[in-house]
Design a protein around this motif. Structure first.
Motif, PDB file in Angstrom:
ATOM      1  N   ASP A   9     -36.119   2.919  23.363  1.00 21.93           N
ATOM      2  CA  ASP A   9     -34.677   2.839  23.572  1.00 21.93           C
ATOM      3  C   ASP A   9     -34.320   1.418  24.027  1.00 21.93           C
ATOM      4  OD1 ASP A   9     -35.272   2.580  26.289  1.00 21.93           O
ATOM      5  OD2 ASP A   9     -34.815   4.675  26.752  1.00 21.93           O
ATOM      6  N   GLU A  38     -41.499  10.232  31.089  1.00 23.75           N
ATOM      7  CA  GLU A  38     -41.817   8.804  31.119  1.00 23.75           C
ATOM      8  C   GLU A  38     -43.102   8.565  31.910  1.00 23.75           C
ATOM      9  OE1 GLU A  38     -38.698   6.151  32.255  1.00 23.75           O
ATOM     10  OE2 GLU A  38     -37.151   7.300  31.211  1.00 23.75           O
ATOM     11  N   PRO A  96     -29.289   8.854  26.838  1.00 23.44           N
ATOM     12  CA  PRO A  96     -28.719   8.098  27.957  1.00 23.44           C
ATOM     13  C   PRO A  96     -28.017   9.011  28.957  1.00 23.44           C
ATOM     14  CG  PRO A  96     -28.169   7.070  25.861  1.00 23.44           C
ATOM     15  CD  PRO A  96     -28.758   8.414  25.542  1.00 23.44           C
ATOM     16  N   ARG A 105     -33.871   0.193  26.763  1.00 30.81           N
ATOM     17  CA  ARG A 105     -34.573  -0.228  27.979  1.00 30.81           C
ATOM     18  C   ARG A 105     -36.025  -0.575  27.695  1.00 30.81           C
ATOM     19  NH1 ARG A 105     -34.691   4.649  31.565  1.00 30.81           N
ATOM     20  NH2 ARG A 105     -35.091   5.633  29.542  1.00 30.81           N
ATOM     21  N   ASP A 106     -36.434  -0.498  26.428  1.00 23.56           N
ATOM     22  CA  ASP A 106     -37.832  -0.685  26.034  1.00 23.56           C
ATOM     23  C   ASP A 106     -38.728   0.386  26.631  1.00 23.56           C
ATOM     24  OD1 ASP A 106     -37.477  -2.846  24.370  1.00 23.56           O
ATOM     25  OD2 ASP A 106     -37.708  -4.320  25.969  1.00 23.56           O
ATOM     26  N   VAL A 107     -38.175   1.580  26.787  1.00 20.30           N
ATOM     27  CA  VAL A 107     -38.936   2.729  27.273  1.00 20.30           C
ATOM     28  C   VAL A 107     -39.237   3.637  26.084  1.00 20.30           C
ATOM     29  CG1 VAL A 107     -38.857   4.812  28.704  1.00 20.30           C
ATOM     30  CG2 VAL A 107     -37.946   2.657  29.576  1.00 20.30           C
TER      31      VAL A 107
END
Length: 262
Positions: A229, A201, A157, A231-233
């Motif tokens: 994570d 990403e 983060p 954030r659904d990333v």
């Protein structure tokens, strides 16, 4: 503040930072790892002789949980004949690691003072090539999309790969710039049965698609697992170790700059 010159490495040199619970591992070119080692040592932090184990991550990710053995060994210290990067480990969590790096920057400013100024001078600070390096954190509860066990590496983060790093002086930012590169790390960080894929990403969806297409000829790719994570990333991908040389060759053929540690 005392201005100090800190030359930057070439744009093709990539550094990766991984924060465990009470440990940090840095991978990159040997001469840059030597600089990190010097900063930590100057700040009183001794690098570890071997990578820290990660007991909260399944060491046999493709084996049923009931068959897991607590004593299963992680990768540890062993010859890595296929590595293109060097490694440095230290028993410091994320906050402590960056604190010691900053302290080491001040402690070593005299060593980095130029004989004659050849460019802009800056106050002692963490080298930009290190502060801008992509970071991941080990999350034992990270959801897994795929057949492997849950728990894996997610983007930090504090600084994900495609997000801006700490603010730099305007002159310095203009000098170094930030260009998207197609670097991909294929690293055995937690066990010998699998390896992890670390990419930006932007590039991760393409790599997932490539793995899925490779599954037709190499069934082991059907075990592809992604870790997400909040954030659904997807922060990382995990595959059986036998897929490593196949994926390495495929990514290089596609124009990716691949770094390996296995």
């Amino acid at each position: 503040m005392v201005p100090v010159f800190d030359s930057q490495p070439g744009g093709s040199e990539r550094v990766y930072v991984f924060h465990g619970t009470d440990s940090t591992q840095v991978l990159g070119p040997e001469h840059l790892m030597a600089r990190v080692r010097a900063l930590l040592t100057a700040a009183g932090a001794s690098p570890a002789p071997a990578p820290a184990p990660h007991p909260d991550i399944a060491s046999r990710p493709f084996t049923a949980e009931s068959l897991q053995h607590p004593g299963d060994a992680g990768p540890g210290a062993r010859p890595r004949e296929h590595s293109t990067v060097s490694e440095l480990s230290v028993g410091l969590g994320a906050e402590q690691f960056w604190d010691r790096v900053e302290a080491g920057s001040w402690a070593t400013w005299r060593d980095r003072w130029p004989g004659a100024a050849q460019g802009p001078l800056f106050p002692p600070s963490t080298p930009q090539w290190l502060s801008d390096a992509p970071r991941w954190e080990l999350d034992p509860l990270a959801p897994a999309l795929g057949p492997a066990a849950s728990g894996g590496w997610v983007r930090s983060p504090a600084q994900a790969w495609d997000e801006p790093g700490p603010t730099s002086p305007p002159e310095r930012s203009a000098e170094t710039g930030h260009e998207h590169h197609r670097g991909v790390g294929l690293f055995q960080l937690t066990d010998l049965e699998s390896f992890w894929v670390f990419a930006s990403e932007r590039d991760t969806p393409e790599i997932v698609a490539r793995c899925e297409s490779l599954a037709a000829a190499h069934p082991a790719f059907s075990w592809l697992t992604g870790y997400f994570d909040p954030r659904d990333v997807p922060g990382s991908l995990r595959l059986p170790a036998e897929c490593l040389p196949v994926l390495h060759a495929d990514l290089e053929a596609a124009g990716f700059a691949v770094d390996t540690w296995w």
